[in-house]
Design a protein around this motif. Structure first.
Motif, mmCIF file in Angstrom:
data_model
loop_
_atom_site.group_PDB
_atom_site.id
_atom_site.type_symbol
_atom_site.label_atom_id
_atom_site.label_comp_id
_atom_site.label_asym_id
_atom_site.label_seq_id
_atom_site.Cartn_x
_atom_site.Cartn_y
_atom_site.Cartn_z
ATOM 1 N N ARG A 1 0.837 -1.191 0.000
ATOM 2 C CA ARG A 1 0.000 0.000 0.000
ATOM 3 C C ARG A 1 0.876 1.245 0.000
ATOM 4 O O ARG A 1 1.874 1.320 0.700
ATOM 5 C CB ARG A 1 -0.918 0.007 1.225
ATOM 6 N N PHE A 2 0.459 2.198 -0.815
ATOM 7 C CA PHE A 2 1.057 3.522 -0.831
ATOM 8 C C PHE A 2 0.036 4.493 -0.239
ATOM 9 O O PHE A 2 -1.130 4.126 -0.045
ATOM 10 C CB PHE A 2 1.449 3.900 -2.259
ATOM 11 N N PRO A 3 0.425 5.731 0.041
ATOM 12 C CA PRO A 3 -0.511 6.647 0.703
ATOM 13 C C PRO A 3 -1.881 6.757 0.048
ATOM 14 O O PRO A 3 -2.893 6.824 0.732
ATOM 15 C CB PRO A 3 0.246 7.980 0.666
ATOM 16 N N LYS A 4 -1.933 6.767 -1.294
ATOM 17 C CA LYS A 4 -3.228 6.966 -1.944
ATOM 18 C C LYS A 4 -3.652 5.804 -2.843
ATOM 19 O O LYS A 4 -4.675 5.900 -3.525
ATOM 20 C CB LYS A 4 -3.194 8.255 -2.777
ATOM 21 N N VAL A 5 -2.891 4.727 -2.841
ATOM 22 C CA VAL A 5 -3.234 3.614 -3.727
ATOM 23 C C VAL A 5 -2.761 2.301 -3.123
ATOM 24 O O VAL A 5 -1.758 2.254 -2.403
ATOM 25 C CB VAL A 5 -2.602 3.822 -5.134
ATOM 26 N N GLY B 1 -0.869 -0.409 -14.167
ATOM 27 C CA GLY B 1 -1.278 -0.015 -12.823
ATOM 28 C C GLY B 1 -1.894 -1.141 -12.018
ATOM 29 O O GLY B 1 -2.374 -0.915 -10.903
ATOM 30 N N ALA B 2 -1.880 -2.372 -12.562
ATOM 31 C CA ALA B 2 -2.496 -3.499 -11.850
ATOM 32 C C ALA B 2 -1.616 -4.044 -10.733
ATOM 33 O O ALA B 2 -2.061 -4.868 -9.939
ATOM 34 C CB ALA B 2 -2.827 -4.626 -12.837
ATOM 35 N N GLY B 3 -0.342 -3.621 -10.683
ATOM 36 C CA GLY B 3 0.547 -4.084 -9.624
ATOM 37 C C GLY B 3 1.627 -5.041 -10.077
ATOM 38 O O GLY B 3 2.344 -5.607 -9.248
ATOM 39 N N LYS B 4 1.797 -5.210 -11.398
ATOM 40 C CA LYS B 4 2.748 -6.188 -11.906
ATOM 41 C C LYS B 4 4.191 -5.806 -11.570
ATOM 42 O O LYS B 4 4.955 -6.623 -11.046
ATOM 43 C CB LYS B 4 2.590 -6.347 -13.424
#
Length: 336
Positions: free
Chosen positions: A10-14, A36-39
């Protein structure tokens, strides 16, 4: 080869990864998801380059939280973005990366020469990288990921920026990494279609969550549709139309399935058992056409994915980008 359990980042906004649990075995595995799916985040965690917020993961049995250097000794990494120094040659750069991985000078030079040949760089390998095409740069990045003879390589969007021919060449190279050298591969892409003929297994992620993990054959099971490709003849200059009309006289409806340049034309028809194959064979012979192929059509991964996401979707979409990226833009960029 890889195991994750409730892995989150987790990042501050995502939230890049959301309780991702997946096991990946040997072979060529595709990690597919929208941009942006996390790959890329997952790859950095698996390399020990970024800490997870929670959960655990192992690569080659090594804990990513504590064994990052040991993992990177046995794993190759091809990053997504252009990260090559423009003022050195491919040979100099790959030798440097081999030395960084612990190879002695002579072995580093020998391995570099072999690896650059394997990826298709010959005389160009002595020129400064700044003058390389995108395809050549991608090959250099692949070579540096392979030069230290890893057990596993992570390839992050290796076909980015390549034209259709370059993309096909890169996918063939990736397949050979495993078939020729026994190195397992995790390759990421936001394009479902390009993983069909390359990967043994496909992992689909969306919004950092696992949507599906299964073998490619499970994704692409056989349908009841038969693809028949024929060539024309002097008597029948449009062999496809002639065969379609002949099939219609026998109560079988066939639809055009596209044209393959220089090879012939394809019809798609629904099989009604073994007799369908016999009928097609006999009609092709009677018409004096050439039969190029007759085979059961398989599901496209994109079709299965779209069916799971939206049951009312088009039954025969092209190889699409995941996650709603503009299809027309993808088709234009990749030559569909």
């Amino acid at each position: 080869m890889i195991e994750t359990e409730s892995l989150s980042k987790r990042f501050p906004k995502v939230t890049a990864l959301d309780r991702l649990s997946v096991d990946i075995g040997p072979g060529v595995t595709g990690l597919v998801g929208a941009n942006g799916a996390g790959k890329s985040t997952l790859i950095k965690i698996l390399l020990g380059l970024a800490p997870a917020t929670e959960g655990r993961a192992t690569v080659l049995g090594l804990d990513v939280a504590t064994k990052g250097p040991e993992i990177r000794e046995q794993v190759g990494y091809m990053p997504e973005h252009d990260c090559l120094p423009p003022d050195v040659s491919a040979t100099e750069f790959v030798v440097h990366m081999a030395r960084m991985s612990g190879l002695p000078p002579t072995a580093a030079r020998e391995r570099t020469a072999d690896t650059l040949r394997h990826v298709g760089l010959y005389e160009e390998r002595y020129r400064p990288i700044g003058g390389y095409s995108t395809g050549m740069k991608q090959r250099v990045k692949l070579a540096q990921a392979l030069v230290h003879d890893p057990r596993l390589v992570f390839l992050d969007e290796p076909t980015n920026g390549l034209d259709p021919v370059g993309r096909d060449d890169m996918l063939d190279l990736i397949r050979r990494v495993h078939s020729d050298f026994g190195i397992s591969v995790l390759v990421t892409s936001h394009l479902l279609g390009e993983l069909e003929r390359t990967c043994d297994h496909v992992v689909v992620v969306d919004g950092g969550k696992l949507l599906r993990s299964s073998s490619t054959t499970d994704f692409t099971g056989a349908t009841t549709t038969v693809a028949v490709e024929v060539t024309d003849s002097d008597e029948h200059p449009d062999g496809t139309a002639a065969l379609g009309a002949a099939l219609a006289r026998h109560g079988i409806t066939a639809e055009a399935g596209g044209t393959l340049p220089g090879a012939g034309h394809t019809l798609l028809l629904t099989t009604q058992g073994e007799e369908t194959y016999d009928l097609v064979r006999d009609l092709v012979a009677d018409l004096g056409l050439g039969l190029v192929r007759m085979e059961q059509r398989r599901h496209r991964i994109a079709e299965v994915f779209n069916a799971e996401q939206a049951p009312a979707a088009d039954a025969h979409p092209p190889a699409a980008a995941v996650g709603g990226a503009p299809r027309q833009k993808e088709e234009a960029r990749h030559g569909h």
